[in-house]
Design an enzyme around this catalytic site. Sequence first.
Site, mmCIF file in Angstrom:
data_model
loop_
_atom_site.group_PDB
_atom_site.id
_atom_site.type_symbol
_atom_site.label_atom_id
_atom_site.label_comp_id
_atom_site.label_asym_id
_atom_site.label_seq_id
_atom_site.Cartn_x
_atom_site.Cartn_y
_atom_site.Cartn_z
ATOM 1 C CE LYS A 42 -2.768 -2.441 3.339
ATOM 2 N NZ LYS A 42 -2.892 -2.505 4.715
ATOM 3 C CD GLU A 97 8.013 -0.810 -2.825
ATOM 4 O OE1 GLU A 97 7.343 -0.107 -2.075
ATOM 5 O OE2 GLU A 97 8.522 -1.911 -2.354
ATOM 6 C CG ASP A 98 6.718 2.456 0.383
ATOM 7 O OD1 ASP A 98 7.509 1.619 0.010
ATOM 8 O OD2 ASP A 98 6.181 2.229 1.533
ATOM 9 C CG ASP A 101 14.871 -0.919 4.218
ATOM 10 O OD1 ASP A 101 16.134 -0.251 4.531
ATOM 11 O OD2 ASP A 101 14.463 -1.398 5.127
ATOM 12 C CE LYS A 129 15.292 3.680 6.033
ATOM 13 N NZ LYS A 129 14.369 2.431 7.062
ATOM 14 C CG PHE A 150 11.040 2.538 10.880
ATOM 15 C CD1 PHE A 150 11.254 1.342 10.042
ATOM 16 C CD2 PHE A 150 9.634 2.992 10.936
ATOM 17 C CE1 PHE A 150 10.104 0.570 9.317
ATOM 18 C CE2 PHE A 150 8.543 2.254 10.116
ATOM 19 C CZ PHE A 150 8.807 1.317 9.538
ATOM 20 N NE ARG A 163 -0.338 2.040 5.021
ATOM 21 C CZ ARG A 163 0.732 1.207 4.496
ATOM 22 N NH1 ARG A 163 1.570 1.743 3.897
ATOM 23 N NH2 ARG A 163 0.794 0.022 4.892
HETATM 24 P P1 IMP Z 1 12.852 -3.850 1.238
HETATM 25 O O1 IMP Z 1 13.669 -3.880 2.459
HETATM 26 O O2 IMP Z 1 13.515 -2.838 0.327
HETATM 27 O O3 IMP Z 1 12.322 -5.059 0.542
HETATM 28 O O4 IMP Z 1 11.840 -2.975 1.461
HETATM 29 C C1 IMP Z 1 10.441 -3.145 1.711
HETATM 30 C C2 IMP Z 1 9.344 -2.616 2.277
HETATM 31 O O5 IMP Z 1 9.723 -2.122 3.764
HETATM 32 C C3 IMP Z 1 9.230 -1.197 1.769
HETATM 33 O O6 IMP Z 1 8.602 -1.080 0.475
HETATM 34 C C4 IMP Z 1 8.571 -0.388 2.828
HETATM 35 O O7 IMP Z 1 7.056 -0.706 2.716
HETATM 36 C C5 IMP Z 1 9.037 -1.017 4.141
HETATM 37 N N1 IMP Z 1 10.023 -0.360 4.511
HETATM 38 C C6 IMP Z 1 11.518 -0.157 4.612
HETATM 39 N N2 IMP Z 1 11.951 0.844 5.214
HETATM 40 C C7 IMP Z 1 10.887 1.362 5.821
HETATM 41 C C8 IMP Z 1 10.895 2.553 6.638
HETATM 42 O O8 IMP Z 1 11.788 3.337 7.068
HETATM 43 N N3 IMP Z 1 9.679 3.117 7.067
HETATM 44 C C9 IMP Z 1 8.609 2.467 6.494
HETATM 45 N N4 IMP Z 1 8.614 1.362 5.814
HETATM 46 C C10 IMP Z 1 9.556 0.884 5.487
HETATM 47 MG MG MG Z 2 5.084 -0.800 4.425
#
Ligand code: IMP
Ligand code: MG
Length: 177
Positions: A42, A97-98, A101, A129, A150, A163
């Site tokens: 979302k 994507e948001d 990470d 990040k 975070f 959100r």
């Molecule tokens: P990934 O570690 O790149 O697979 O990140 C997957 C998901 O983790 C992202 O699409 C976010 O929804 C969530 N996420 C990662 N870091 C943060 C953060 O600092 N705040 C909120 N959500 C996060």
């Molecule tokens: Mg999330």
Amino acid sequence: MENDIAQVLYTREEIYRRVCEIGAQISEDYRDKDPVFIGVLKGCFIFMADLMRCVSVNCSMDFMAVSSYRGTTSTGAVSINKDLSAPIEGRHVILVEDILDSGVTLNYLKSYLQVRKPASIKIATLLDKPARRKADIYADYSCFDVPDAFVVGYGLDYNERYRNLPYIGVLKEEIYA
Ligand code: IMP
Ligand code: MG
């Protein structure tokens, strides 16, 4: 809600300005390519809504829902909760994507969609990040880099909360400690 934020990183005005720059860049790069934007739910919903209104070329949209996160720590596993509603064979795909990470989610999604033979796949992310990257993946379009903290707001959540914050802020550690 606002009391849980340690620091505001980007205000709604700063975000809007940067999102429009990215939208203009995409419009230039995808002229006559009829791209399909695929939002990863979302977290993408506010970013995607603003981004699309800054894109001035013909395009279409679809959404996927995945889960890869519990609280603040990644489980490392990605599951597809909602798949695309139309084929993407031969299409130019832009994954929205948001936050990028660890990169585990987008890395998984990219190979998952590659099998359907799109013409290309690129990544547009609101936040990057880079300090936490585990997978070999990078953003083609990124609005802002964020430190290893975070962050919530503008679509990003902690356990489904925050959100709706109109800006991006660092969540106080005591909230998730
Ligand atoms: P990934 O570690 O790149 O697979 O990140 C997957 C998901 O983790 C992202 O699409 C976010 O929804 C969530 N996420 C990662 N870091 C943060 C953060 O600092 N705040 C909120 N959500 C996060
Ligand atoms: Mg999330």
